[in-house]
Motif scaffolding. Structure first.
Motif, PDB file in Angstrom:
ATOM      1  N   UNK A   1      -0.140  27.242  17.337  1.00  0.00           N
ATOM      2  CA  UNK A   1       0.529  28.548  16.964  1.00  0.00           C
ATOM      3  C   UNK A   1       0.513  28.647  15.355  1.00  0.00           C
ATOM      4  N   UNK A   2       0.914  27.492  14.890  1.00  0.00           N
ATOM      5  CA  UNK A   2       0.894  27.425  13.394  1.00  0.00           C
ATOM      6  C   UNK A   2      -0.210  27.754  12.786  1.00  0.00           C
ATOM      7  N   UNK A   3      -1.369  27.447  13.555  1.00  0.00           N
ATOM      8  CA  UNK A   3      -2.675  27.733  12.760  1.00  0.00           C
ATOM      9  C   UNK A   3      -2.913  29.185  13.048  1.00  0.00           C
ATOM     10  N   UNK A   4      -2.427  29.819  14.220  1.00  0.00           N
ATOM     11  CA  UNK A   4      -2.558  31.035  14.166  1.00  0.00           C
ATOM     12  C   UNK A   4      -1.967  32.071  13.497  1.00  0.00           C
ATOM     13  N   UNK A   5      -0.779  31.670  13.038  1.00  0.00           N
ATOM     14  CA  UNK A   5       0.134  32.213  12.112  1.00  0.00           C
ATOM     15  C   UNK A   5      -0.583  32.180  10.728  1.00  0.00           C
ATOM     16  N   UNK A   6      -0.963  31.008  10.248  1.00  0.00           N
ATOM     17  CA  UNK A   6      -1.571  30.742   8.907  1.00  0.00           C
ATOM     18  C   UNK A   6      -2.808  31.665   8.868  1.00  0.00           C
ATOM     19  N   UNK A   7      -3.569  31.918  10.095  1.00  0.00           N
ATOM     20  CA  UNK A   7      -4.821  32.840  10.079  1.00  0.00           C
ATOM     21  C   UNK A   7      -4.519  34.243   9.864  1.00  0.00           C
ATOM     22  N   UNK A   8      -3.091  34.820  10.335  1.00  0.00           N
ATOM     23  CA  UNK A   8      -2.885  36.216  10.180  1.00  0.00           C
ATOM     24  C   UNK A   8      -2.139  36.500   8.738  1.00  0.00           C
ATOM     25  N   UNK A   9      -1.757  35.432   8.043  1.00  0.00           N
ATOM     26  CA  UNK A   9      -0.915  35.684   6.792  1.00  0.00           C
ATOM     27  C   UNK A   9      -0.887  34.335   5.801  1.00  0.00           C
ATOM     28  N   UNK A  10      -0.878  34.487   4.569  1.00  0.00           N
ATOM     29  CA  UNK A  10      -0.427  33.459   3.707  1.00  0.00           C
ATOM     30  C   UNK A  10       0.712  32.976   3.348  1.00  0.00           C
ATOM     31  N   UNK A  11       1.659  33.972   3.997  1.00  0.00           N
ATOM     32  CA  UNK A  11       3.067  33.729   3.627  1.00  0.00           C
ATOM     33  C   UNK A  11       4.112  34.126   4.778  1.00  0.00           C
ATOM     34  N   UNK A  12       5.308  33.450   4.816  1.00  0.00           N
ATOM     35  CA  UNK A  12       6.212  33.978   5.590  1.00  0.00           C
ATOM     36  C   UNK A  12       7.880  34.320   4.889  1.00  0.00           C
ATOM     37  N   UNK A  13       8.281  35.031   5.293  1.00  0.00           N
ATOM     38  CA  UNK A  13       9.671  35.178   4.451  1.00  0.00           C
ATOM     39  C   UNK A  13      10.827  34.792   5.563  1.00  0.00           C
ATOM     40  N   UNK A  14      10.660  34.797   6.988  1.00  0.00           N
ATOM     41  CA  UNK A  14      11.513  34.574   7.789  1.00  0.00           C
ATOM     42  C   UNK A  14      10.775  33.866   9.046  1.00  0.00           C
ATOM     43  N   UNK A  15      11.203  32.857   9.575  1.00  0.00           N
ATOM     44  CA  UNK A  15      11.035  32.199  10.910  1.00  0.00           C
ATOM     45  C   UNK A  15      12.055  32.081  11.588  1.00  0.00           C
ATOM     46  N   UNK A  16      12.395  32.866  12.834  1.00  0.00           N
ATOM     47  CA  UNK A  16      13.195  32.835  13.795  1.00  0.00           C
ATOM     48  C   UNK A  16      12.805  31.876  15.138  1.00  0.00           C
ATOM     49  N   UNK A  17      13.539  30.638  14.971  1.00  0.00           N
ATOM     50  CA  UNK A  17      13.135  29.921  16.137  1.00  0.00           C
ATOM     51  C   UNK A  17      14.039  30.251  17.181  1.00  0.00           C
ATOM     52  N   UNK A  18      13.582  31.345  18.214  1.00  0.00           N
ATOM     53  CA  UNK A  18      14.283  31.821  19.128  1.00  0.00           C
ATOM     54  C   UNK A  18      14.093  31.410  20.570  1.00  0.00           C
ATOM     55  N   UNK A  19      12.523  31.182  20.836  1.00  0.00           N
ATOM     56  CA  UNK A  19      12.265  30.751  22.189  1.00  0.00           C
ATOM     57  C   UNK A  19      12.912  29.712  22.651  1.00  0.00           C
TER      58      UNK A  19
ATOM     59  N   UNK B   1       8.580  24.647  12.270  1.00  0.00           N
ATOM     60  CA  UNK B   1       9.430  24.806  11.045  1.00  0.00           C
ATOM     61  C   UNK B   1       8.650  23.685   9.850  1.00  0.00           C
ATOM     62  N   UNK B   2       8.386  22.718  10.382  1.00  0.00           N
ATOM     63  CA  UNK B   2       7.605  21.665   9.268  1.00  0.00           C
ATOM     64  C   UNK B   2       6.266  22.442   8.940  1.00  0.00           C
ATOM     65  N   UNK B   3       5.550  22.725  10.087  1.00  0.00           N
ATOM     66  CA  UNK B   3       4.209  23.107  10.022  1.00  0.00           C
ATOM     67  C   UNK B   3       4.145  24.458   9.320  1.00  0.00           C
ATOM     68  N   UNK B   4       5.111  25.230   9.001  1.00  0.00           N
ATOM     69  CA  UNK B   4       5.089  26.505   8.444  1.00  0.00           C
ATOM     70  C   UNK B   4       5.895  26.501   7.088  1.00  0.00           C
ATOM     71  N   UNK B   5       6.109  25.320   6.884  1.00  0.00           N
ATOM     72  CA  UNK B   5       6.683  25.282   5.474  1.00  0.00           C
ATOM     73  C   UNK B   5       5.919  25.760   4.290  1.00  0.00           C
ATOM     74  N   UNK B   6       4.619  25.387   4.107  1.00  0.00           N
ATOM     75  CA  UNK B   6       3.824  25.995   3.160  1.00  0.00           C
ATOM     76  C   UNK B   6       3.599  27.483   2.984  1.00  0.00           C
ATOM     77  N   UNK B   7       3.726  28.192   4.277  1.00  0.00           N
ATOM     78  CA  UNK B   7       3.708  29.496   4.373  1.00  0.00           C
ATOM     79  C   UNK B   7       5.028  30.292   3.665  1.00  0.00           C
ATOM     80  N   UNK B   8       6.196  29.408   4.273  1.00  0.00           N
ATOM     81  CA  UNK B   8       7.490  29.991   3.963  1.00  0.00           C
ATOM     82  C   UNK B   8       7.772  29.419   2.336  1.00  0.00           C
ATOM     83  N   UNK B   9       7.343  28.487   1.939  1.00  0.00           N
ATOM     84  CA  UNK B   9       7.619  28.357   0.380  1.00  0.00           C
ATOM     85  C   UNK B   9       6.622  29.201  -0.629  1.00  0.00           C
ATOM     86  N   UNK B  10       5.603  29.950  -0.005  1.00  0.00           N
ATOM     87  CA  UNK B  10       4.901  31.002  -0.599  1.00  0.00           C
ATOM     88  C   UNK B  10       5.586  32.163  -0.335  1.00  0.00           C
TER      89      UNK B  10
END
Length: 272
Positions: free
Chosen positions: A72-90, A122-131
């Motif tokens: 999933x983290x790879x899928x997200x990184x393929x769609x965008x190079x940055x994230x502003x919000x991650x909502x861990x809801x599931x 959260x850890x896998x997506x930290x690079x995108x969140x930092x960007x």
């Protein structure tokens, strides 16, 4: 932040609180990446939001399995190079019948979905969140918390669905506190919340059989952590609704949090 560049990932977006959040945020400019486990339900969600103001994209993964969390983290990184919000809801509720279930990885199921999946994601997506800084991680936890026995993390003894659920949510909050300690709050904040009590969702109907609060109450509380200006730079907190609250003392214990972190890193294969 808000605006046309805002990119938000919501896990568990095909039902309950996640679905309500997706509908609410879809009416605003920005980009929504919506996660679900069921491809057909995701297709229905895309159709429902076809006329949205936001750009809507979907990703599929079963968060009970760590290989799919990493994918999933790879899928997200393929769609965008940055994230502003991650909502861990599931999440998975207490279920019915107190039947102990294991994930495909042999992990107690509620621990796997409610704690280990958001921990790893959260850890896998930290690079995108930092960007995307300033960025926010929002953990949808619960007031139903119970102290975790690290010696029997998978609840081989004394299992009940309510106990498994409550311990997994305590672990989620504790790990959120610990992650916040390692991050610059000017870059990425980490906060957890109990959005509302027994909202009318499938998980609540299955696990508790009755409701108390409206879904709109939980949506409003979660949205506040997503975009309230007064929470910029505020990190390592736990909220009940819109008010700051206290999690169980164990979640504040640095020794417990560090050991939980070590175990979680081992089980998920993720590191800071």
């Amino acid at each position: 932040m808000s605006g046309p560049d805002r990119t938000v990932l919501i896990t568990g977006a095909t039902g309950g609180l996640g679905h309500g959040l997706a509908r609410a945020l879809s009416g605003e400019p920005g980009r929504l990446i919506l996660h679900g486990r069921n491809p057909d339900r995701l297709a229905d969600l895309r159709s429902e939001l076809a006329g949205a103001t936001a750009t809507v994209e979907t990703v599929t993964a079963d968060l009970s399995e760590q290989a799919q969390v990493h994918a999933l983290a790879t899928q997200v990184a393929d769609l965008t190079d940055h994230l502003h919000v991650l909502v861990n809801n599931a999440g998975v509720g207490p279920g019915r019948g107190d039947r102990r279930e294991l994930s495909p990885d042999g992990v107690e199921l509620r621990l796997a979905v409610n704690h280990l999946a958001p921990f790893a994601l959260s850890l896998l997506l930290l690079p995108l969140l930092r960007r995307g800084a300033p960025a926010r991680i929002v953990n949808v936890a619960s007031a139903a918390q119970q102290e975790v026995e690290l010696e029997d993390l998978h609840l081989r003894h004394g299992y009940s669905g309510s106990r498994a659920y409550a311990q997994s949510k305590l672990a989620m909050v504790a790990a959120g506190f610990e992650l916040a300690e390692h991050l610059d709050p000017a870059e990425v904040t980490v906060n957890s919340l109990h959005p509302a009590t027994l909202m009318p969702t499938a998980m609540v109907h299955e696990g508790w059989g009755h409701t108390i609060d409206e879904l709109s109450t939980g949506i409003a509380a979660t949205r506040r952590l997503i975009d309230a200006p007064e929470l910029a730079g505020v990190s390592g907190r736990y909220f009940s609704g819109t008010r700051e609250a206290r999690a169980l003392p164990q979640a504040q214990d640095p020794r417990f949090r560090r050991r939980l972190w070590e175990i979680s890193s081992e089980l998920t294969g993720t590191r800071l």
